[in-house]
Design a protein around this motif. Structure first.
Motif: not given
Length: 337
Positions: A278-295
């Motif tokens: 995403x080099x041309x976009x004003x972008x930000x990234x959010x990290x979360x611990x899990x995805x697609x799980x029963x956690x």
């Protein structure tokens, strides 16, 4: 629940260290520009069927319209009965799933339009490959059902804007997993969205996700390649036209990416690869611990949603996406925190 938010500033070169070496098809832009023109030539002929109001001041309509290949697409439209423009949110759904009516987004003051892309949910009724939706038409990019799905999102955006007109103040295009990938693909060639939000987007870096993923569309593709080795080269060439990495390089609008670090279905390595493009976009990234799980930590994605909804309602801050890029982390804090 105690939620911990931590924000760090990371130079662009730090994110780019995750960037995979993937070569896009030489005619990638030509293929998608031609597809965009083909969609624009299809009269959508939308119809609305009014339903019981889900809340005071809100109208709910079931929506049907015509998309590429004269396929009928079904969805819904939640609108506010007010004299001033409101933000519009357009969304789809996950793989092997269908849309949910997002009343909570409407309660934040937004119009909301969601659809089931062709072959899923209420937009079924077309012949599908017996071993998986993604395998339908995999012999060539022109016949791939993924081409039609992206076209369905483009047509949805056009229909929603046609129906709402001046009542739209700005537009957010969003999705999670399969829906996140479709949002990025659509946003790369459609000018309408003011904010792009993709949680754990899939279909990025196909060779790597096929190696790491244990389920979802990756498992279907891997099974197909194992049982049809003579088609492997052709199938991977087709999928290269639908690699989210290649679309990410063309996104120009403010973008929020959510990445669940522990995920057996959509590997976080592939999500980070998408973010790196995403080099041309004003972008930000959010990290979360899990995805697609029963956690139980999956509930932290609700905080991710609250944040982009706030930007949808109030507008994207002027400092959003400025260098160095902001990388945020959402996690559960200890009880003593």
């Amino acid at each position: 629940k105690h939620i911990n938010k931590r924000e760090v500033l990371m130079p662009l070169t730090g994110i780019e260290s995750y960037s995979p070496l993937c070569t896009e098809p030489e005619d990638f832009d030509r293929f998608w520009n031609a597809t965009s023109r083909a969609v624009a030539e299809v009269p959508p002929q939308p119809t609305l069927a009014r339903q019981e109001s889900p809340a005071p001041g809100l109208h709910l309509d079931l929506l049907r319209f015509t998309s590429l290949g004269h396929k009928t697409i079904s969805g819904y439209l939640l609108t506010h009965d007010v004299p001033e423009p409101r933000p519009l949110i357009v969304h789809t759904h996950g793989y092997n799933s269908q849309y949910d009516i997002m009343l909570n987004w409407a309660r934040k003051g937004c119009h909301v339009c969601g659809i089931d892309v062709r072959g899923f949910g209420r937009s079924s009724g077309i012949p599908l490959a017996p071993k998986g939706w993604v395998l339908t038409g995999i012999e060539a990019p022109q016949t791939s059902i993924l081409r039609g799905a992206v076209a369905d999102v483009w047509q949805t955006i056009a229909v929603a804007h046609k129906l709402l007109g001046w009542r739209v103040s700005r537009t957010t295009l969003t999705g999670f997993s399969f829906g996140g990938a479709l949002a990025i693909m659509a946003a790369a060639f459609d000018p309408h969205a003011n904010l792009l939000v993709a949680g754990q987007p899939t279909f990025g870096w196909h060779s790597e996700r096929l190696r790491l993923s244990k389920g979802g569309s990756s498992a279907e593709i891997r099974h197909y390649l194992e049982n049809n080795p003579d088609m492997a080269t052709r199938a991977m060439e087709t999928l290269s036209y639908f690699d989210t990495l290649h679309f990410a390089t063309r996104v120009q609008k403010p973008t929020v990416i959510g990445a669940g670090l522990d995920d057996d279905v959509v590997p976080s390595r592939s999500v980070m690869g998408i973010a790196s493009r995403l080099k041309s976009a004003r972008a930000e990234l959010t990290l979360l611990p899990v995805a697609h799980s029963d956690d139980p930590r999956e509930s932290l994605w609700a905080e991710f949603d609250r944040e982009w909804l706030d930007m949808t309602v109030k507008g994207v801050p002027s400092v959003f996406g400025s260098e160095p890029r902001r990388i945020r982390e959402i996690s559960e804090a200890s009880r003593a925190a």
